[in-house]
Design an enzyme around this catalytic site. Structure first.
Site, PDB file in Angstrom:
ATOM      1  N   ASP A 100       0.739  -1.276  -0.163  1.00  0.00           N
ATOM      2  CA  ASP A 100       0.098  -0.002  -0.002  1.00  0.00           C
ATOM      3  C   ASP A 100       0.806   1.402  -0.087  1.00  0.00           C
ATOM      4  OD1 ASP A 100      -2.832  -1.045  -0.353  1.00  0.00           O
ATOM      5  OD2 ASP A 100      -2.655  -1.637   1.881  1.00  0.00           O
ATOM      6  N   ASP A 157      -6.876  -5.012  -3.921  1.00  0.00           N
ATOM      7  CA  ASP A 157      -6.511  -3.606  -3.728  1.00  0.00           C
ATOM      8  C   ASP A 157      -5.150  -3.133  -4.320  1.00  0.00           C
ATOM      9  OD1 ASP A 157      -7.632  -5.378  -1.601  1.00  0.00           O
ATOM     10  OD2 ASP A 157      -7.399  -3.929  -0.116  1.00  0.00           O
TER      11      ASP A 157
HETATM   12  N1  GLY Z   1      -6.762  -1.634   1.248  1.00  0.00           N
HETATM   13  C1  GLY Z   1      -7.464  -2.317   2.397  1.00  0.00           C
HETATM   14  C2  GLY Z   1      -8.809  -2.283   2.189  1.00  0.00           C
HETATM   15  O1  GLY Z   1      -9.340  -1.841   1.310  1.00  0.00           O
HETATM   16  O2  GLY Z   1      -9.704  -2.079   3.261  1.00  0.00           O
END
Ligand code: GLY
Length: 377
Positions: A100, A157
């Protein structure tokens, strides 16, 4: 609604956002917000202090840069710069960082660099891009998600993080970053998106050869169900991969997942459930899925022929209007713009509350309707 009426509506909403965010920036100071305190309705925790590597730590700055771009109000710029500097702690911690890093530094350093040309910000963005590219598995041809013993795990994600690699490719003139991003997108398209247009949250691959082993449950109801934010990550993520590569398959898959999402969200008056395939009870909403999908639909609308545009723009506007009407937080005394976002189906900590990423996508989508946004991704 005609286009003109939509613009008028969006302009009114934009004015409310501007008024409210100015109050929030003042109240918040240098804190990095995530979810307001349940009792007071105000941001109290400072994620920059309590958890510098937390994946959402760029969204506040992203919203501020979008507002700075739209208004030229220096208050937004100053607060966004402070958020970016705080994140240097995360580089120092290093071991807690994950896939992320795109969410964290696209919205802070890269946004800053895109708008101001700040060289220190460019360096931070490139540092983050190298960290992300370093997670690439050359046998499996994917970027690993998360840490610990999950060498073969990929989550949907990730599609919103790889734009950091496209940016690095352009900035350095080095195609390696684009190859990594495209290998990853191809893998997700092939093994994580399902034939019916729905999407798994997680794919577990054999890290020695990239074979798909299983698709366990993640933040949705169960394995095989349909976590709505995951569907939204796919919609917007593939639309962005198309934007950066021109590869038609990415646009086609973004459209396929969109059609599935639209048919599901239309059943619940344009606000998405947390999971489209969960049991009927309890009813649980996730506005963030709608906000992210709306940004994706507005991006897709830019790349399809005129006769197809309406499907995507109408879906985006329906979601934005329904959500703002039902779940917009209009009081200036409370923090957050959009209520009823949910972190995860089975995690009670953040259920139907204002969450910073829902606000970010809401702001971006409203600015997109007014052509006042800039590309953070
Ligand atoms: N990337 C984690 C979520 O969407 O909660």
């Amino acid at each position: 609604m005609t286009n003109e009426e939509t613009k008028q509506w969006a302009e009114q909403v934009f004015e409310k956002i501007d008024e409210k965010l100015q109050v929030e920036v003042k109240r918040l100071g240098d804190k990095i917000p995530y979810v307001p305190d349940e009792k007071t309705g105000l941001y109290q925790e400072d994620k920059g202090e309590t958890d510098p590597v937390w994946w959402t730590n760029g969204f506040w700055a992203g919203m501020l840069w979008q507002m700075y771009h739209a208004t030229e109000n220096e208050v937004y710029k100053k607060a966004a710069e402070s958020n970016e500097e705080t994140l240097d702690k995360a580089f120092d911690i290093y071991t807690g960082l994950h896939h992320d890093v795109g969410f964290m530094w696209l919205h802070t350093a890269v946004a800053n660099y895109r708008l101001t040309g700040n060289e220190r910000s460019k360096a931070r963005g490139l540092h983050a891009a190298h960290l992300l590219a370093g997670r690439y598995n050359p046998r499996g041809k994917f970027i690993r998600s998360w840490n610990r013993d999950r060498a073969g795990w990929v989550i949907i994600d990730s599609m919103l993080n790889i734009p950091l690699l496209y940016w690095a490719e352009d900035t350095l003139g080095d195609p390696r970053f684009g190859y990594v991003a495209q290998d990853h997108a191809d893998k997700v398209m092939q093994d994580i998106v399902r034939a019916d247009g729905s999407v798994n949250h997680i794919g577990v691959f054999d890290p020695t050869n990239g074979d798909l082993l299983e698709t366990p449950a993640g933040q949705g109801y169960e394995s095989g169900s349909s976590w709505s934010r995951g569907q939204a990550w796919a919609i917007y993520g593939f639309a962005l991969s198309y934007l950066h590569t021109g590869k038609k398959e990415y646009l086609e898959v973004a459209k396929k997942v969109s059609h599935y999402f639209i048919s599901e969200v239309a059943k619940t008056n344009w606000v998405p459930l947390v999971d489209f395939r969960a049991p009927k009870e309890p009813v649980m909403w996730d506005t963030s899925a709608g906000m992210c999908a709306a940004c994706g639909f507005l991006e897709i609308a830019k790349h399809v022929p005129d006769y197809e545009k309406e499907l995507y723009t109408d879906a985006a506007v329906n979601i934005l209007q329904a959500t703002f009407e039902k779940h917009g937080i209009k009081e200036l005394e409370k923090d957050g713009l959009i209520d009823h976002a949910t972190g995860s189906y089975h995690d009670e900590r953040w259920t139907e509350v204002p969450i910073i990423y829902s606000d970010y996508y809401f702001v971006e989508a409203i600015l997109r309707l007014l052509d006042k946004d800039f590309l953070i991704w």
